[in-house]
Motif scaffolding. Structure first.
Motif, PDB file in Angstrom:
ATOM      1  N   ASN A 143      -1.496   2.964   9.176  1.00 47.63           N
ATOM      2  CA  ASN A 143      -0.547   3.835   9.870  1.00 47.63           C
ATOM      3  C   ASN A 143       0.846   3.740   9.253  1.00 47.63           C
ATOM      4  O   ASN A 143       1.493   4.759   8.990  1.00 47.63           O
ATOM      5  N   THR A 144       1.323   2.525   9.011  1.00 45.62           N
ATOM      6  CA  THR A 144       2.687   2.364   8.504  1.00 45.62           C
ATOM      7  C   THR A 144       2.783   2.755   7.037  1.00 45.62           C
ATOM      8  O   THR A 144       3.818   3.263   6.597  1.00 45.62           O
ATOM      9  N   SER A 145       1.696   2.527   6.265  1.00 43.47           N
ATOM     10  CA  SER A 145       1.767   2.836   4.831  1.00 43.47           C
ATOM     11  C   SER A 145       1.995   4.329   4.608  1.00 43.47           C
ATOM     12  O   SER A 145       2.637   4.714   3.633  1.00 43.47           O
ATOM     13  N   ALA A 146       1.478   5.175   5.522  1.00 49.38           N
ATOM     14  CA  ALA A 146       1.694   6.617   5.357  1.00 49.38           C
ATOM     15  C   ALA A 146       3.183   6.932   5.448  1.00 49.38           C
ATOM     16  O   ALA A 146       3.722   7.705   4.653  1.00 49.38           O
ATOM     17  N   GLY A 147       3.869   6.306   6.420  1.00 52.68           N
ATOM     18  CA  GLY A 147       5.308   6.512   6.539  1.00 52.68           C
ATOM     19  C   GLY A 147       6.046   5.969   5.332  1.00 52.68           C
ATOM     20  O   GLY A 147       6.957   6.616   4.800  1.00 52.68           O
ATOM     21  N   LEU A 195      -4.837  13.449  -7.275  1.00 53.47           N
ATOM     22  CA  LEU A 195      -4.359  12.223  -6.641  1.00 53.47           C
ATOM     23  C   LEU A 195      -3.246  12.543  -5.637  1.00 53.47           C
ATOM     24  O   LEU A 195      -3.253  12.066  -4.499  1.00 53.47           O
ATOM     25  N   ALA A 196      -2.299  13.413  -6.071  1.00 53.07           N
ATOM     26  CA  ALA A 196      -1.183  13.773  -5.182  1.00 53.07           C
ATOM     27  C   ALA A 196      -1.705  14.468  -3.935  1.00 53.07           C
ATOM     28  O   ALA A 196      -1.242  14.201  -2.818  1.00 53.07           O
ATOM     29  N   GLY A 197      -2.705  15.351  -4.122  1.00 55.20           N
ATOM     30  CA  GLY A 197      -3.275  16.062  -2.985  1.00 55.20           C
ATOM     31  C   GLY A 197      -3.985  15.117  -2.038  1.00 55.20           C
ATOM     32  O   GLY A 197      -3.872  15.232  -0.812  1.00 55.20           O
ATOM     33  N   PHE A 198      -4.704  14.122  -2.614  1.00 53.88           N
ATOM     34  CA  PHE A 198      -5.400  13.137  -1.792  1.00 53.88           C
ATOM     35  C   PHE A 198      -4.401  12.353  -0.940  1.00 53.88           C
ATOM     36  O   PHE A 198      -4.589  12.178   0.263  1.00 53.88           O
ATOM     37  N   VAL A 199      -3.290  11.908  -1.586  1.00 53.20           N
ATOM     38  CA  VAL A 199      -2.295  11.126  -0.846  1.00 53.20           C
ATOM     39  C   VAL A 199      -1.666  11.982   0.247  1.00 53.20           C
ATOM     40  O   VAL A 199      -1.449  11.520   1.377  1.00 53.20           O
ATOM     41  N   GLN A 200      -1.402  13.254  -0.069  1.00 50.74           N
ATOM     42  CA  GLN A 200      -0.791  14.131   0.932  1.00 50.74           C
ATOM     43  C   GLN A 200      -1.716  14.294   2.142  1.00 50.74           C
ATOM     44  O   GLN A 200      -1.270  14.230   3.293  1.00 50.74           O
ATOM     45  N   GLY A 201      -3.026  14.481   1.869  1.00 50.63           N
ATOM     46  CA  GLY A 201      -3.985  14.602   2.960  1.00 50.63           C
ATOM     47  C   GLY A 201      -4.009  13.339   3.814  1.00 50.63           C
ATOM     48  O   GLY A 201      -3.988  13.393   5.053  1.00 50.63           O
ATOM     49  N   TYR A 202      -4.029  12.176   3.160  1.00 53.14           N
ATOM     50  CA  TYR A 202      -4.017  10.875   3.854  1.00 53.14           C
ATOM     51  C   TYR A 202      -2.804  10.781   4.763  1.00 53.14           C
ATOM     52  O   TYR A 202      -2.908  10.438   5.943  1.00 53.14           O
ATOM     53  N   VAL A 203      -1.630  11.114   4.198  1.00 54.42           N
ATOM     54  CA  VAL A 203      -0.390  11.001   4.971  1.00 54.42           C
ATOM     55  C   VAL A 203      -0.426  11.929   6.181  1.00 54.42           C
ATOM     56  O   VAL A 203      -0.102  11.526   7.303  1.00 54.42           O
ATOM     57  N   SER A 240      10.817   1.382   9.695  1.00 55.80           N
ATOM     58  CA  SER A 240       9.356   1.294   9.617  1.00 55.80           C
ATOM     59  C   SER A 240       8.874  -0.087  10.046  1.00 55.80           C
ATOM     60  O   SER A 240       7.886  -0.209  10.774  1.00 55.80           O
ATOM     61  N   TYR A 241       9.563  -1.148   9.576  1.00 57.12           N
ATOM     62  CA  TYR A 241       9.173  -2.510   9.942  1.00 57.12           C
ATOM     63  C   TYR A 241       9.320  -2.727  11.449  1.00 57.12           C
ATOM     64  O   TYR A 241       8.476  -3.347  12.087  1.00 57.12           O
ATOM     65  N   LEU A 284       0.836  -1.209   0.000  1.00 56.15           N
ATOM     66  CA  LEU A 284       0.000   0.000   0.000  1.00 56.15           C
ATOM     67  C   LEU A 284       0.870   1.259   0.000  1.00 56.15           C
ATOM     68  O   LEU A 284       0.601   2.208  -0.747  1.00 56.15           O
ATOM     69  N   GLY A 285       1.924   1.254   0.824  1.00 53.03           N
ATOM     70  CA  GLY A 285       2.778   2.447   0.927  1.00 53.03           C
ATOM     71  C   GLY A 285       3.482   2.754  -0.379  1.00 53.03           C
ATOM     72  O   GLY A 285       3.576   3.918  -0.786  1.00 53.03           O
ATOM     73  N   THR A 286       3.986   1.708  -1.069  1.00 51.72           N
ATOM     74  CA  THR A 286       4.656   1.940  -2.344  1.00 51.72           C
ATOM     75  C   THR A 286       3.675   2.519  -3.349  1.00 51.72           C
ATOM     76  O   THR A 286       3.992   3.481  -4.071  1.00 51.72           O
ATOM     77  N   ALA A 287       2.459   1.940  -3.398  1.00 54.31           N
ATOM     78  CA  ALA A 287       1.451   2.456  -4.328  1.00 54.31           C
ATOM     79  C   ALA A 287       1.154   3.922  -4.023  1.00 54.31           C
ATOM     80  O   ALA A 287       1.095   4.762  -4.939  1.00 54.31           O
TER      81      ALA A 287
END
Lengths: 357, 393
Positions: B269-273, B124-132, B323-324, B109-112
């Protein structure tokens, strides 16, 4: 030629907004497809969300009004606000707890302003710590409030800022010890830091809850909040030490050598030359650490402390308003987010400010 | 005299070498060590005295006595009355299970998300930034509580959501198809071995050995396909689909609501990082590398695979390791939402036996061992991607 190239590199004007938007949204067939998909997603998700949070929400009234509606029950937040913010703290003394929170927030904001950085800040924090503890213990309200009744936002702020402040001197000693040439000193520091960083914070809190009392001499006992605070401070100190070590490594060796050749003793050198520079370098790192601690203090709810998150969770199990978890969690999420997001933006601003000089 | 006139190229004497290791002030150091040992002895003495007063004998003997509590879910057979040692093993396996599943899914998920952030589409970039930003600036425990409430608010088994045929989302948990029959165990074992070999292949620094181990993994995977073919032909391997039976869902394999809550919470939680790590890793590759790559005629896929990613991995790997490790440590929050992980079982053990010191010592030891093994694997992998010139060997 060279001049124009350099000027272009230094001050490239931001491209006008419309072409940028058009390229970013409709630049290629794939891009158009992504844009349409995102718009469809927004169209599917936003209307129900807005209806729940705003249009169908009940803003004031009784639990019966909320049960009749289909939206969010913000009346619940209004009704239980005091409990969420102050936990089990006696209502008659909540002005003192509120004042303590305000003092802590004001102090944190003052500390963040570069103009006030200096030795006087230490004094300010000493005064703040004493006055906060006095306010919380109920000295000015006429009735003593035991620490078991402390809770909510003041408890979260005290744990965060208090553990950070108390961990600072320990972290400085640990960071210096880890860089020492003396093998016993270095090994002890490495052992402590890596041990603490290797285990989850919950394990450290359980040690405080279950083992600290066993290790005291017969007859002695310490307060539960104090035990948790000590454990939290030691936990923070290990991470803080690594932040400070990064700063110590970033001070050029020439600084120490220059000061030594001017006749500074090693102690003066450290206190007047190395440390001030090292700390200044890692201030953004300290801000990030503070955010991490704020978010992680929520774990004290697992060992039964009534911090902001636990107070919100408990308020939602109130028989009259039962099950309003979404509203309670959303409300405290906003509080945590505002502080943490503000803090991380501040840290970025500091980095940029310190960067190109 | 001979000593004084010793030629320079001779190795320094033993005393000098020892004093270099010790690093000065030997007496003070011995004093410090002695002081620390004395403090530990004082605390241990108090501890033994307190335990004696409570009527508890220190030691690990309790591990073989019967634990009278049930554990909600377990990878190995367990029931109340089995030993405490077995109960702790159940908790450890549950922690490993959530950590492995969490790391794999969070990486995907994080790589995607990281690539989506760089996609060039502003929405899309804005959505990901908000999620993070939302995920990183709210407490993990709060997120877990939120997911717990959300999963409990799913419809009951009779009205369960079916995102695709054969999968059920309900407040009793998440149900997905699973292989069953006498060959199912062999199939799962073969797939596990193939995955494990593939992971080992990634950590090999020599191209030849990497290729050999990867071929082994492919052979085991081929064996799995043969197993599927044989099983499907003679009926000893079938796909068990979850179906609604009465008031509950039977068949397939189910994730308990607690496991699902913890998994979703940790992965989100980890995918954001990881998204931020992937983004910064790809952006750390100099622009000239992209330009040079396309100038010699590489396609976009080749460019990413051969030029950009190998360089980005150097930046990504060390950060991914931490992260792991964070995910593994964060899985201890299971105790707050009722998933029986190691911390939860150890806590129950400490409370029922009173052997809290020993139980927590096991907990700390296990986490240190888990941490060390994850970093050992990742350091090996890092050595294969790091700059060759900087580390001789």
């Amino acid at each position: 030629m060279t001049d124009s190239v350099l000027a272009g590199a230094q001050a490239r004007p931001a491209p006008p907004i419309w072409p940028r938007l058009r390229r970013g949204l409709l630049g290629s067939p794939v891009n158009i497809a992504i844009t349409l998909a995102m718009l469809a997603l927004a169209a599917a998700l936003l209307p129900p969300l807005l209806r729940w949070a705003v249009f169908d929400a009940v803003w004031s009234g009784t639990p019966q009004d909320c049960a009749a509606g289909t939206g969010a029950c913000w009346a619940f937040i209004g009704n239980r606000l005091r409990f969420i913010l102050f936990g089990l703290y006696p209502p008659a003394g909540q002005w003192a707890a509120g004042l303590a929170s305000l003092i802590l927030i004001a102090c944190a904001v003052l500390t963040a302003i570069p103009r006030f950085w200096g030795r006087r800040l230490g004094l300010l924090w000493l005064v703040t710590a004493v006055s906060t503890l006095l306010l919380m213990s109920g000295v000015f309200g006429g009735r003593a409030v035991p620490t078991g009744e402390w809770g909510g936002l003041p408890l979260t702020l005290m744990l965060t800022l208090g553990s950070l402040g108390c961990a600072f001197p320990i972290a400085v000693v640990l960071a210096l010890a880890r860089r020492s040439k003396m093998i016993v000193v270095r090994s002890l520091a490495i052992g402590f830091i890596e041990l603490v960083r290797g285990v989850p914070m919950i394990a450290v809190l359980y040690v405080a809850m279950l083992i600290f009392p066993l290790l005291l001499p017969a007859g002695a006992s310490i307060d539960k909040l104090l035990r948790i605070f000590v454990a939290l401070t030691l936990f923070v100190a290990a991470y803080f030490a690594e932040v400070i070590r990064a700063g110590l490594q970033a001070v050029p060796a020439g600084q120490r050598e220059a000061a030594a050749s001017l006749g500074f003793t090693p102690w003066q050198n450290l206190r007047l030359v190395i440390m001030p520079q090292a700390i200044r370098i890692v201030i953004p790192g300290i801000a990030n650490l503070a955010i991490g601690i704020l978010l992680n203090t929520t774990l004290v709810s697992v060992v039964g402390m009534m911090d902001l998150l636990n107070a919100a969770k408990t308020s939602a199990s109130d028989p009259a308003w039962i099950g309003r978890y979404d509203e309670a969690y959303l409300f405290v999420a906003v509080i945590y987010f505002v502080i943490a997001f503000g803090g991380s933006r501040y840290s970025l601003w500091l980095e940029r400010r310190a960067g190109p000089r | 005299m001979a000593d004084v006139l010793r030629p320079d190229h001779q190795r320094p004497g033993l005393l000098i070498r020892i004093s270099e290791i010790v690093g000065g002030r030997p007496l003070e150091q011995v004093g410090l060590l002695f002081g620390v040992l004395l403090l530990f002895a004082f605390l241990a003495d108090n501890g033994v005295a307190s335990m004696a007063k409570l009527g508890i004998a220190p030691g690990f003997g309790f591990l073989s006595s019967a634990a009278n509590f049930e554990i909600g879910e377990s990878l190995i057979p367990y029931s109340a009355g089995d030993t405490y040692g077995r109960a702790i093993l159940v908790g450890l396996l549950n922690t490993v299970l959530i950590a492995v599943c969490g790391c794999i899914l969070a990486t995907v998920l994080g790589t995607a998300l990281g690539i989506a952030r760089l996609s060039g589409n502003l929405l899309l970039a804005g959505f990901v930034q908000g999620y993070v930003e939302i995920v990183r600036n709210t407490p993990l425990l709060l997120q877990l509580f939120f997911w717990s409430v959300t999963i409990r608010a799913l419809p009951g088994p009779r009205q369960a959501l079916t995102p695709f045929p054969g999968a059920f989302l309900s407040n009793r948990g998440i149900f997905i198809p699973a292989p069953s029959g006498s060959l199912a165990g062999w199939l799962i074992a073969a797939l596990l071995i193939a995955t494990l070999l593939g992971a080992v292949a990634l950590t090999q620094s020599s191209e030849l050995r990497r290729r050999r181990i990867a071929q082994g993994a492919l052979a085991v995977a081929a064996l799995a396909i043969v197993l599927i073919a044989i099983g499907a032909a003679n009926g000893s391997l079938t796909l068990s689909l979850p179906v609604l039976k009465g008031f509950n869902i039977a068949g397939g394999t189910g994730l308990s609501p607690e496991f699902a809550t913890l998994l979703v919470g940790l992965v989100v939680n980890t995918s954001a990082g990881i998204a931020e790590i992937v983004r910064s890793g790809i952006q750390s590759v100099a622009r000239g590398q992209w330009e040079a790559g396309s100038a010699i005629g590489l396609s976009r896929g080749q460019l990413l695979r051969l030029v950009i990613l190998p360089q980005a991995m150097r930046v990504i790997t060390p950060m991914l390791t931490s992260s792991y490790l964070d995910l593994t440590k964060n899985s201890s929050l299971a105790v707050a939402i009722g998933y029986p992980d190691l911390v939860s079982v150890v806590n129950t053990t400490a409370n029922t036996t009173g052997q809290s010191t020993e139980a927590l010592a096991i907990l700390v030891g296990v986490y240190l061992a888990l941490n060390l093994s994850v970093s050992a694997v990742m350091n090996r992998y890092n050595r294969t991607t790091a700059l060759r010139g900087m580390h001789p060997r």
